[in-house]
Design a protein around this motif. Structure first.
Motif, PDB file in Angstrom:
ATOM      1  N   UNK A  59      37.461  30.329  39.867  1.00  0.00           N
ATOM      2  CA  UNK A  59      38.322  30.713  40.984  1.00  0.00           C
ATOM      3  C   UNK A  59      39.483  31.583  40.499  1.00  0.00           C
ATOM      4  N   UNK A  60      40.029  31.258  39.341  1.00  0.00           N
ATOM      5  CA  UNK A  60      41.095  32.071  38.764  1.00  0.00           C
ATOM      6  C   UNK A  60      40.573  33.467  38.420  1.00  0.00           C
ATOM      7  N   UNK A  61      39.347  33.541  37.917  1.00  0.00           N
ATOM      8  CA  UNK A  61      38.718  34.845  37.646  1.00  0.00           C
ATOM      9  C   UNK A  61      38.565  35.651  38.929  1.00  0.00           C
ATOM     10  N   UNK A  62      38.167  34.966  39.998  1.00  0.00           N
ATOM     11  CA  UNK A  62      37.981  35.651  41.284  1.00  0.00           C
ATOM     12  C   UNK A  62      39.294  36.256  41.762  1.00  0.00           C
ATOM     13  N   UNK A  63      40.398  35.527  41.617  1.00  0.00           N
ATOM     14  CA  UNK A  63      41.710  36.057  42.007  1.00  0.00           C
ATOM     15  C   UNK A  63      42.072  37.278  41.151  1.00  0.00           C
ATOM     16  N   UNK A  64      41.791  37.200  39.853  1.00  0.00           N
ATOM     17  CA  UNK A  64      42.097  38.327  38.967  1.00  0.00           C
ATOM     18  C   UNK A  64      41.285  39.554  39.368  1.00  0.00           C
ATOM     19  N   UNK A  65      40.013  39.356  39.697  1.00  0.00           N
ATOM     20  CA  UNK A  65      39.172  40.472  40.141  1.00  0.00           C
ATOM     21  C   UNK A  65      39.665  41.037  41.476  1.00  0.00           C
ATOM     22  N   UNK A  66      40.144  40.162  42.330  1.00  0.00           N
ATOM     23  CA  UNK A  66      40.693  40.621  43.616  1.00  0.00           C
ATOM     24  C   UNK A  66      41.903  41.526  43.388  1.00  0.00           C
ATOM     25  N   UNK A  67      42.815  41.100  42.513  1.00  0.00           N
ATOM     26  CA  UNK A  67      44.013  41.910  42.251  1.00  0.00           C
ATOM     27  C   UNK A  67      43.665  43.228  41.555  1.00  0.00           C
ATOM     28  N   UNK A  68      42.527  43.267  40.862  1.00  0.00           N
ATOM     29  CA  UNK A  68      42.052  44.518  40.259  1.00  0.00           C
ATOM     30  C   UNK A  68      41.325  45.401  41.279  1.00  0.00           C
ATOM     31  N   UNK A  69      41.219  44.889  42.517  1.00  0.00           N
ATOM     32  CA  UNK A  69      40.497  45.584  43.585  1.00  0.00           C
ATOM     33  C   UNK A  69      38.998  45.649  43.315  1.00  0.00           C
ATOM     34  N   UNK A  70      38.499  44.756  42.474  1.00  0.00           N
ATOM     35  CA  UNK A  70      37.058  44.667  42.243  1.00  0.00           C
ATOM     36  C   UNK A  70      36.511  43.631  43.226  1.00  0.00           C
ATOM     37  N   UNK A  71      36.462  44.021  44.500  1.00  0.00           N
ATOM     38  CA  UNK A  71      36.071  43.086  45.563  1.00  0.00           C
ATOM     39  C   UNK A  71      34.629  42.602  45.393  1.00  0.00           C
ATOM     40  N   UNK A  72      33.770  43.482  44.913  1.00  0.00           N
ATOM     41  CA  UNK A  72      32.363  43.139  44.742  1.00  0.00           C
ATOM     42  C   UNK A  72      32.198  41.947  43.801  1.00  0.00           C
ATOM     43  N   UNK A  73      32.879  42.006  42.651  1.00  0.00           N
ATOM     44  CA  UNK A  73      32.754  40.922  41.673  1.00  0.00           C
ATOM     45  C   UNK A  73      33.495  39.677  42.143  1.00  0.00           C
TER      46      UNK A  73
END
Length: 302
Positions: A59-73
């Motif tokens: 879940x923490x990884x998902x938040x980090x990917x969200x902030x990177x704008x990597x919505x797909x991942x």
């Protein structure tokens, strides 16, 4: 804090578990500092943990990917968290993150669908809280209480004892020692629950407040999403986001559709880390498609 953890990490002969705890804390420090790429690299270097801790890390990884704008991942990670193996790590937070991403990409119907899944998952728990019934008897509140590292070991031990007892029943053995072992497991279970109930009573009240706050956030995101849907000019922040292009003439990467209808859907452990949601922005035009895929060298996911 960073300097201290970095020095500890460099110590030779450090126990693997201790080293991984240090790496995890460094990843969280990077996340808080906004160094999302560094945090993701650290998260990805960790070995798989028990389902509660591993689910929290994902879940923490998902938040980090969200902030990177990597919505797909980010959406792919959230899709993987729907696997039954992660059910003890289920958190209301993942529903909120998923709704936010869909809202930013102007996938308003998807926002509604996630809100429905949230309410279906936590309907009984929220009713129990509002009716002032004993909280520690609720499975969802129990899972939310013990996801903290301080309580995971006892919770995992309780799960292990129950699984061993269930296995004895499933084997159907007709040996004299089976009933003794099941009785012994039952006594251990009771002792552990008495011990944890005393500690978790206060924690359950705390997570009950978290769940009620999450319910309000889900309602708010859903409401603002409905307002945005009515606008002539949509307000999504992911206006320029483009989905990953699937090459049809290259075979170095295989895309395999994943159907996530319910918890009985089939998941392959080795593929979970490769999940992506091939999604584009609908803020400019309503022609983007949304499809969850897992890719890898193995079989498919049904």
């Amino acid at each position: 804090a960073r300097e201290t953890f970095t020095k500890l990490k460099s110590i030779e002969g450090l126990h693997t578990k201790l080293k991984e705890l240090i790496v995890l804390q460094l990843a969280r420090l990077d996340f808080e500092a906004g160094s999302f790429a560094t945090a993701i690299e650290a998260y990805s270097s960790l070995n798989q943990q028990n389902s509660r801790e591993w689910g929290r890390i994902q879940l923490e990884r998902a938040w980090a990917k969200y902030y990177e704008k990597d919505y797909s991942k980010a959406l792919g990670i959230l899709a993987a968290l729907r696997a039954p193996a992660f059910s003890p790590a289920t958190s209301p937070e993942k529903y909120i993150l998923e709704m936010i991403i869909y809202k930013e990409l102007c996938h308003y119907d998807a926002v509604e669908d996630v809100a429905k899944r949230f309410r279906k998952k936590y309907k009984k728990s929220i009713a129990r809280i509002k009716q002032r019934k004993p909280l520690r008897e609720d499975r969802q509140l129990f899972n939310m209480s013990v996801i903290s590292k301080d309580y995971q070991s006892v919770a995992n031990l309780i799960d292990a004892v129950r699984k061993e007892s269930d296995l004895l029943t499933d084997y159907g053995w007709d040996y004299f020692f089976v009933d003794r072992m099941k009785d012994h497991f039952s006594k251990i279970d009771r002792r552990l629950r008495i011990k944890t109930d005393q500690v978790l009573e206060k924690k359950a009240r705390e997570v009950a407040g978290v769940l009620l706050d999450a319910e309000e956030q889900v309602t708010f995101v859903e409401y603002t999403s409905r307002l945005d849907k009515l606008r002539v000019v949509r307000q999504g922040e992911g206006r320029d986001y483009l989905p990953e292009k699937v090459p049809y003439l290259s075979f170095n990467k295989i895309y395999w559709p994943v159907k996530l209808k319910n918890q009985s859907s089939e998941f392959w452990t080795e593929e979970l880390d490769h999940y992506k949601t091939l999604i584009g922005s609908r803020c400019e035009i309503g022609r983007a498609s949304c499809r969850v895929s897992g890719w890898g060298g193995g079989g498919g996911v049904g």
